[in-house]
Design an enzyme around this catalytic site. Structure first.
Site, PDB file in Angstrom:
ATOM      1  N   HIS A 165       5.414 -14.179  15.569  1.00 53.39           N
ATOM      2  CA  HIS A 165       4.722 -15.454  15.377  1.00 53.39           C
ATOM      3  C   HIS A 165       5.509 -16.658  15.896  1.00 53.39           C
ATOM      4  CE1 HIS A 165       1.604 -13.554  13.088  1.00 53.39           C
ATOM      5  NE2 HIS A 165       2.409 -13.190  12.088  1.00 53.39           N
ATOM      6  N   ASP A 170       0.494  -4.911  14.053  1.00 53.04           N
ATOM      7  CA  ASP A 170       0.685  -5.640  12.802  1.00 53.04           C
ATOM      8  C   ASP A 170      -0.690  -6.063  12.279  1.00 53.04           C
ATOM      9  OD1 ASP A 170       3.270  -7.435  11.594  1.00 53.04           O
ATOM     10  OD2 ASP A 170       1.303  -8.290  11.218  1.00 53.04           O
ATOM     11  N   HIS A 213      -1.418  -8.883  11.281  1.00 56.46           N
ATOM     12  CA  HIS A 213      -1.609 -10.249  11.761  1.00 56.46           C
ATOM     13  C   HIS A 213      -1.599 -10.294  13.290  1.00 56.46           C
ATOM     14  CE1 HIS A 213       0.276 -10.689   7.707  1.00 56.46           C
ATOM     15  NE2 HIS A 213      -0.668 -11.601   7.584  1.00 56.46           N
ATOM     16  N   ASP A 239       2.912  -4.201   7.676  1.00 58.52           N
ATOM     17  CA  ASP A 239       1.942  -4.775   6.745  1.00 58.52           C
ATOM     18  C   ASP A 239       0.508  -4.310   6.979  1.00 58.52           C
ATOM     19  OD1 ASP A 239       1.582  -6.164   9.091  1.00 58.52           O
ATOM     20  OD2 ASP A 239       2.165  -8.115   8.283  1.00 58.52           O
TER      21      ASP A 239
END
Length: 296
Positions: free
Chosen positions: A137, A172, A174, A261
């Protein structure tokens, strides 16, 4: 992975000693637990283990702005109240707190991915693993989503010195927004991200309509997913999409971000994937691959 692949594994025990703070979901000590599992299962006997160098500020500035790197270098928990303007500017705060040895933490995990790329470039291994990396990120001038330095971008930049085309795959939960943004305007890197999208889920990007721009148009692929996707559906999607991407794009190296995650039961995630289902993606590996993991 093929049985005869030469695998390089990067690990520094110091990376697990940092503490993001009470109730923060990022737990770097899990990296030490993972390493102990590697040792307990004798997996280290099938790999070459290296302690990565601590990335120099000049190496971090190959992607990040110099003023941002310099700020990360000098900020401390006991001095942060004197830098409220800079903290806001560089997006340090609740999600990305200032903690003891923050910069050294960044140097270690970024150094691991850079070293992995260099070993691949020098044909010293076929697969390189840096479980401490994968902080996808982080942006050029700011932290985001527990990520301060984007080691993946730095690793890809290193690979591009020797490889005409690099494929980046992100599994991921995200969206891999920082990596996509970094290479959104080039055709030398294709980014493919499988992630939860919608319902204001962080980071809010990753719509299927985001495809890249200019020379990079059609070189960003997003696979937005809903809550509860299971092994069967995920594996079918992954194999169908990635096999076609590899066939058409023909990358000479692959970088894979395997964020933990997206596994069932994760406190931040919403998928229903098992370890077996998620890592069926390992079938795609040709030679020249970096595996990075974000341990949140």
């Amino acid at each position: 992975m093929r049985s005869k692949d030469k695998i390089a594994y990067f690990y520094d025990g110091d990376v697990g000693s940092v503490y993001f703070g009470p109730n923060h979901p990022m737990k770097p000590h899990r990296l030490c637990m993972t390493h102990h599992l590697v040792l307990s299962y004798d997996l280290h006997k099938k790999m070459e283990i290296y302690r990565p160098h601590k990335a120099y500020p000049s190496e971090l500035a190959q992607f990040h702005s110099e003023d941002y790197v310099e700020f990360l270098h000098r900020i401390r928990p006991d001095t942060q109240n004197s830098f409220r303007t800079e903290l806001a500017r560089f997006n340090l705060g609740e999600d990305c707190p200032v903690f003891e040895n923050l910069f050294e933490f960044c140097q270690i995990y970024a150094g691991g991915t850079i070293d992995a790329a260099r070993r691949l470039n020098n044909q010293l291994c076929d697969v390189a693993i840096n479980w401490a990396g994968g902080l996808h990120h982080a942006k050029k001038c700011e932290a985001s989503g527990f990520c301060y330095i984007n080691d993946l971008v730095l690793g890809i930049l290193e690979l591009l010195k020797h490889h005409a085309r690099v494929l980046y795959i992100d599994i991921d939960v995200h969206h891999g927004d920082g990596v996509e943004e970094a290479f959104y305007f080039t055709d030398r890197v294709m980014t493919v991200s499988f992630h939860k999208f919608g319902d204001l889920f962080f980071p809010g990007t990753g719509d299927v309509k985001e495809i890249g721009e200019k020379e990079g148009k059609f070189y960003a692929i997003n696979v937005p997913l809903k809550d509860g996707i299971d092994d069967t559906s995920f594996t079918r999607l992954f194999k169908t999409i990635i096999s076609k991407v590899i066939e058409i794009y023909q990358p000479s190296s692959i970088v894979l971000q395997c964020g933990a995650d997206s596994l069932a039961g994760d406190r931040l995630g919403c998928f229903n994937l098992s370890i077996d289902g998620k890592f069926l993606s390992l079938w795609i590996y040709p030679s020249l691959c970096i595996i990075a993991n974000m341990q949140a």
